[in-house]
Design a protein around this motif. Structure first.
Motif, PDB file in Angstrom:
ATOM      1  N   MET A   1      32.697  17.326  22.650  1.00 10.77           N
ATOM      2  CA  MET A   1      31.751  17.277  21.548  1.00 10.77           C
ATOM      3  C   MET A   1      32.123  18.284  20.477  1.00 10.77           C
ATOM      4  SD  MET A   1      27.625  17.704  21.724  1.00 10.77           S
ATOM      5  CE  MET A   1      27.780  19.447  22.129  1.00 10.77           C
ATOM      6  N   THR A   2      32.575  19.461  20.885  1.00 10.54           N
ATOM      7  CA  THR A   2      33.002  20.472  19.923  1.00 10.54           C
ATOM      8  C   THR A   2      34.171  19.962  19.094  1.00 10.54           C
ATOM      9  OG1 THR A   2      32.231  22.257  21.349  1.00 10.54           O
ATOM     10  CG2 THR A   2      33.855  22.837  19.692  1.00 10.54           C
ATOM     11  N   ARG A   3      35.098  19.269  19.725  1.00  8.56           N
ATOM     12  CA  ARG A   3      36.223  18.683  18.993  1.00  8.56           C
ATOM     13  C   ARG A   3      35.733  17.624  18.001  1.00  8.56           C
ATOM     14  NH1 ARG A   3      41.282  17.694  23.184  1.00  8.56           N
ATOM     15  NH2 ARG A   3      41.285  19.734  24.188  1.00  8.56           N
ATOM     16  N   GLN A   4      34.794  16.796  18.433  1.00  9.93           N
ATOM     17  CA  GLN A   4      34.249  15.764  17.546  1.00  9.93           C
ATOM     18  C   GLN A   4      33.573  16.403  16.336  1.00  9.93           C
ATOM     19  OE1 GLN A   4      31.715  13.861  20.363  1.00  9.93           O
ATOM     20  NE2 GLN A   4      33.362  12.739  21.359  1.00  9.93           N
ATOM     21  N   VAL A 185      30.187  10.723  24.787  1.00  2.84           N
ATOM     22  CA  VAL A 185      30.505  11.970  25.488  1.00  2.84           C
ATOM     23  C   VAL A 185      30.284  11.732  26.979  1.00  2.84           C
ATOM     24  CG1 VAL A 185      29.871  14.399  25.806  1.00  2.84           C
ATOM     25  CG2 VAL A 185      29.836  13.390  23.513  1.00  2.84           C
ATOM     26  N   ARG A 186      31.212  12.203  27.811  1.00  2.00           N
ATOM     27  CA  ARG A 186      31.202  11.982  29.254  1.00  2.00           C
ATOM     28  C   ARG A 186      31.362  10.495  29.582  1.00  2.00           C
ATOM     29  NH1 ARG A 186      26.508  15.717  30.896  1.00  2.00           N
ATOM     30  NH2 ARG A 186      25.674  13.838  31.864  1.00  2.00           N
ATOM     31  N   VAL A 187      32.484   9.957  29.162  1.00  2.00           N
ATOM     32  CA  VAL A 187      32.814   8.568  29.479  1.00  2.00           C
ATOM     33  C   VAL A 187      33.332   8.463  30.907  1.00  2.00           C
ATOM     34  CG1 VAL A 187      34.240   6.583  28.848  1.00  2.00           C
ATOM     35  CG2 VAL A 187      33.337   8.085  27.058  1.00  2.00           C
ATOM     36  N   ALA A 206      44.548  17.379  29.606  1.00  6.44           N
ATOM     37  CA  ALA A 206      44.723  15.933  29.710  1.00  6.44           C
ATOM     38  C   ALA A 206      43.375  15.234  29.833  1.00  6.44           C
ATOM     39  CB  ALA A 206      45.615  15.592  30.902  1.00  6.44           C
ATOM     40  N   LEU A 207      42.486  15.820  30.629  1.00  9.89           N
ATOM     41  CA  LEU A 207      41.142  15.260  30.799  1.00  9.89           C
ATOM     42  C   LEU A 207      40.395  15.219  29.473  1.00  9.89           C
ATOM     43  CD1 LEU A 207      38.619  16.288  33.584  1.00  9.89           C
ATOM     44  CD2 LEU A 207      37.930  16.248  31.210  1.00  9.89           C
ATOM     45  N   LEU A 208      40.404  16.337  28.739  1.00  2.20           N
ATOM     46  CA  LEU A 208      39.682  16.404  27.470  1.00  2.20           C
ATOM     47  C   LEU A 208      40.269  15.450  26.440  1.00  2.20           C
ATOM     48  CD1 LEU A 208      39.110  20.258  27.218  1.00  2.20           C
ATOM     49  CD2 LEU A 208      37.413  18.511  27.740  1.00  2.20           C
ATOM     50  N   SER A 209      41.584  15.317  26.438  1.00  6.17           N
ATOM     51  CA  SER A 209      42.225  14.402  25.485  1.00  6.17           C
ATOM     52  C   SER A 209      41.808  12.960  25.754  1.00  6.17           C
ATOM     53  CB  SER A 209      43.746  14.535  25.567  1.00  6.17           C
ATOM     54  OG  SER A 209      44.160  15.818  25.135  1.00  6.17           O
ATOM     55  N   GLU A 211      39.033  12.016  27.361  1.00  7.88           N
ATOM     56  CA  GLU A 211      37.602  11.907  27.049  1.00  7.88           C
ATOM     57  C   GLU A 211      37.386  11.775  25.534  1.00  7.88           C
ATOM     58  OE1 GLU A 211      34.701  11.660  28.441  1.00  7.88           O
ATOM     59  OE2 GLU A 211      35.075  11.952  30.571  1.00  7.88           O
ATOM     60  N   GLU A 212      38.107  12.589  24.771  1.00  9.51           N
ATOM     61  CA  GLU A 212      37.942  12.557  23.319  1.00  9.51           C
ATOM     62  C   GLU A 212      38.367  11.201  22.756  1.00  9.51           C
ATOM     63  OE1 GLU A 212      39.243  15.053  19.313  1.00  9.51           O
ATOM     64  OE2 GLU A 212      40.359  15.316  21.175  1.00  9.51           O
ATOM     65  N   ARG A 213      39.477  10.676  23.251  1.00 11.50           N
ATOM     66  CA  ARG A 213      39.947   9.378  22.752  1.00 11.50           C
ATOM     67  C   ARG A 213      38.974   8.268  23.128  1.00 11.50           C
ATOM     68  NH1 ARG A 213      46.048   6.802  23.262  1.00 11.50           N
ATOM     69  NH2 ARG A 213      45.591   4.878  22.120  1.00 11.50           N
ATOM     70  N   ALA A 214      38.509   8.285  24.370  1.00 10.79           N
ATOM     71  CA  ALA A 214      37.551   7.266  24.798  1.00 10.79           C
ATOM     72  C   ALA A 214      36.252   7.377  24.012  1.00 10.79           C
ATOM     73  CB  ALA A 214      37.273   7.407  26.294  1.00 10.79           C
TER      74      ALA A 214
END
Length: 235
Positions: A1-4, A185-187, A206-209, A211-214
């Protein structure tokens, strides 16, 4: 969410320091992140204990970071009465609406304190995907009951309420707030155990990347546990 959020709320630069309000700031995750990025941040929360924890965390920050923070004790729906109207360049309200049976007063307060052209960032439970969590866990009775409803019991055992994207968008429009973007968020990680260990740096990145893409890609974002909605005040 912070990245978004960073994609809509850039770092402060010359003449670019923003006044930000975090309604329901809790332990101050976003307060700390945004003040470190150069902005002036007011944190509003009803919990004296959480505000005390945030003050303790601020004690470890540089003086120029601490001096950009103001903390106010009060309920989310009282934000307009406690703070100046139409003042804030950005207003955050993350993980708050789900605890109000009627989100209207909180949305009224959000709209009232946002400056014309200002940004609004909301994080809500996704009412269009309430059956996903119990379904993935094999709790078929709970999954069946989640279809068509907006009520649910959260991870800490509290009864809460979810928002459907179309309904929330309409409620924002009624208050002069135009939705400009939305994310999931949290896909993939919603069913992770509460006590699951934090992965190492490489795996976590890798996990955050993923999640962010999804979170910004259909159809994945539509089944996320949470919705991150970005709006602008248009009038």
């Amino acid at each position: 969410m912070t990245r978004q959020l960073a994609g809509h709320l850039p770092d402060a630069g010359p003449g670019g320091v923003l006044d930000v309000l975090d309604i329901g700031c809790g332990q101050g995750t976003q307060v700390l992140a945004l003040t470190r990025r150069g902005h002036r941040v007011t944190g509003l929360d009803a919990s004296p204990a959480l505000l005390a924890d945030l003050w303790a965390a601020l004690a470890a920050e540089r003086p120029e970071v601490r001096e950009r923070v103001r903390l106010v004790e009060g309920d989310a729906a009282e934000a307009a009465a406690l703070l100046a109207p139409s003042r804030y360049d950005a207003v955050l309200c993350h993980g708050v609406l789900m605890y109000f049976a009627d989100p209207g007063p909180v949305l009224d307060a959000v709209a009232a304190v946002t400056a014309p052209g200002g940004l609004v960032s909301l994080l809500v439970r996704n009412g269009d995907a309430l059956a996903m969590r119990p379904g993935l866990r094999g709790d078929w009775a709970a999954a069946a009951g989640a279809f068509g409803g907006t009520g649910y019991r959260n991870r800490i055992g509290v009864d809460a309420r979810a928002d459907r994207l179309a309904d929330l968008t309409a409620a924002l429009t009624e208050r002069g707030l135009t939705r400009v973007a939305w994310y999931g968020v949290r896909v993939f990680t919603d069913t992770a155990a509460d006590d699951a260990p934090v992965p190492g740096p490489e795996r976590l990145d890798a996990l955050l990347s993923c999640e962010e893409r999804a979170g910004r890609t259909d159809p994945y974002r539509g089944v996320a546990a949470l919705l991150h909605v970005i709006a602008r005040r248009t009038g």
